[in-house]
Design a protein around this motif. Sequence first.
Motif, PDB file in Angstrom:
ATOM      1  N   LEU A  92       0.832  -1.205   0.000  1.00 62.87           N
ATOM      2  CA  LEU A  92       0.000   0.000   0.000  1.00 62.87           C
ATOM      3  C   LEU A  92       0.868   1.257   0.000  1.00 62.87           C
ATOM      4  CD1 LEU A  92      -2.883  -0.930   2.470  1.00 62.87           C
ATOM      5  CD2 LEU A  92      -3.104  -0.440   0.037  1.00 62.87           C
ATOM      6  N   LEU A 133      -4.387  -2.399  -5.420  1.00 59.46           N
ATOM      7  CA  LEU A 133      -5.235  -2.098  -4.275  1.00 59.46           C
ATOM      8  C   LEU A 133      -6.227  -3.219  -4.002  1.00 59.46           C
ATOM      9  CD1 LEU A 133      -5.887   1.689  -4.955  1.00 59.46           C
ATOM     10  CD2 LEU A 133      -4.527   0.716  -3.102  1.00 59.46           C
ATOM     11  N   SER A 193      -8.008  -3.236  -0.565  1.00 58.05           N
ATOM     12  CA  SER A 193      -8.283  -1.822  -0.326  1.00 58.05           C
ATOM     13  C   SER A 193      -8.677  -1.150  -1.639  1.00 58.05           C
ATOM     14  CB  SER A 193      -7.053  -1.131   0.274  1.00 58.05           C
ATOM     15  OG  SER A 193      -6.709  -1.691   1.504  1.00 58.05           O
ATOM     16  N   GLN A 245     -14.559   5.302   7.099  1.00 61.37           N
ATOM     17  CA  GLN A 245     -13.965   4.351   6.168  1.00 61.37           C
ATOM     18  C   GLN A 245     -13.563   4.979   4.838  1.00 61.37           C
ATOM     19  OE1 GLN A 245     -13.278   1.263   7.252  1.00 61.37           O
ATOM     20  NE2 GLN A 245     -14.070   2.070   9.189  1.00 61.37           N
ATOM     21  N   ILE A 247      -8.172   5.805   2.505  1.00 55.20           N
ATOM     22  CA  ILE A 247      -7.549   4.653   1.863  1.00 55.20           C
ATOM     23  C   ILE A 247      -6.205   4.326   2.500  1.00 55.20           C
ATOM     24  CG2 ILE A 247      -6.416   3.894  -0.267  1.00 55.20           C
ATOM     25  CD1 ILE A 247      -9.379   3.464  -0.201  1.00 55.20           C
ATOM     26  N   HIS A 248      -5.330   5.320   2.629  1.00 50.73           N
ATOM     27  CA  HIS A 248      -4.005   5.041   3.178  1.00 50.73           C
ATOM     28  C   HIS A 248      -3.353   6.329   3.673  1.00 50.73           C
ATOM     29  CE1 HIS A 248      -0.543   2.655   4.004  1.00 50.73           C
ATOM     30  NE2 HIS A 248       0.229   3.402   3.247  1.00 50.73           N
TER      31      HIS A 248
END
Length: 456
Positions: free
Chosen positions: A72, A94, A99, A143, A146-147
Amino acid sequence: GLSILATVALSLFIVHRITARIYHPLNTLRQKVARENNDPHVLASIQNTLVYLENQMDDMKHTLDQNKDLFLYKTMMDLLYSRQIDEQDIRKRLAMCQSPFSSPHFLIIIIAFDHDVFDSLEPEQREYIAVQAQNILEQNLNQTMIHMTQSYPESRLVTILNLDELQYHAFLETQQNLLNEIMEKIPVRVNLAFSPLLSALSQIGRTYPSVCDYLKYTFLYGSGNIFSPELYASFESTAFSPTPKDYAELETGIRTGQFEAVTELLTQQKASILAQRPSYASVNSYLTQLYSITFRVGNEQSVFADKSKKQEALTAFQNASTFLQAMDSIQHILSMYQEVYDSKNHSFDSKLAASVIEYIRANWQEDLTLTSLSDRFSISSSHLSRLFKQVTGENLSVFVIQFKLEKAAELLVTRSDLSVKNIGELLGYYSSAYFTRLFKEHYGVTPSQYRRQHLL
């Protein structure tokens, strides 16, 4: 029993899906190579490689699970720093890391820590603070995140959000609360910067440098700010532009030692900059002009003849990490200049005062008034009076009178051939009554009484 069977069935299904993600590309690759390459040696080599990979499926799945964060991280670096990306490849990576990007838009968020404080911390302390900031983001953004990556050399945390327009507007409404919570819970001051809403992955790498550029305004406005695209555009469209006359007035004030006026002018300009909120470029140009003037005049006037003073000024300049610190460093340079300027002026004034005293003692018979002395030394009466008082602690007119009276007392004793009236006239006092009054005020007796007392 049914629950156990259901659990087993679900597990087998999940394993099948994960395995399929890896097997399917291998089968596809095998078929593609067979179609495009008829060289038996090449086909054999590729076949051996594919067989090897098929035999390592369990290890590949384990490696992927163990290094998901690393994959990631690499994917995010590619998104942020690559000008050209394979969007399909990014999405596959991803998906392999479980993800996937599922919403249509993207947003870059940067949390910039006060680098003077953050960089002074130990690695484990920086890590702890970064994790705390990350936790606050996760709690506020749910949520959609993502990163995140920590970029310690730049004292920043970077987040890429995948969100829809409703989530974007919700973020805009809560951004101030997010900043306030970070500032409240983390002992390092921060700024928040975020990008426009992006509609393609390829825009992330092109936009990220621009969002980083927002943070240059930390220099002007310190910490606790939210730098949005709209605020950045507002800054960039405003300029602070003093005229050549303003700079000339400033330089003249420094050269002529009008430091109070210079300080007042700089204070006004500083307040104007903070109120107008102009572009970083225009303020940087202004500061460059100020440093140029102060260093140029300083060099011409030998302010930096002492190398340690020049190094001190350069250090103050180099260590200025905010606009206010930069202005303080300029004021510091001016204070150094004033010290040298005052010292030079004091030396000059002392020499001038000594010359005036020497002239008075050699020409006591003349009419020594403030006007005649200022004309003799080509200086204004007010300046001569002020500097003489500063150097000697005495009023110039009083000094002349006292010296002449001391000379009168000397003549009364040494020149018995001269009458009191003659001595008064020699000293420029043509009124015997006025001369007698001045003498008595100084010595407590009349000139005649003084002569009789000292001739006995």
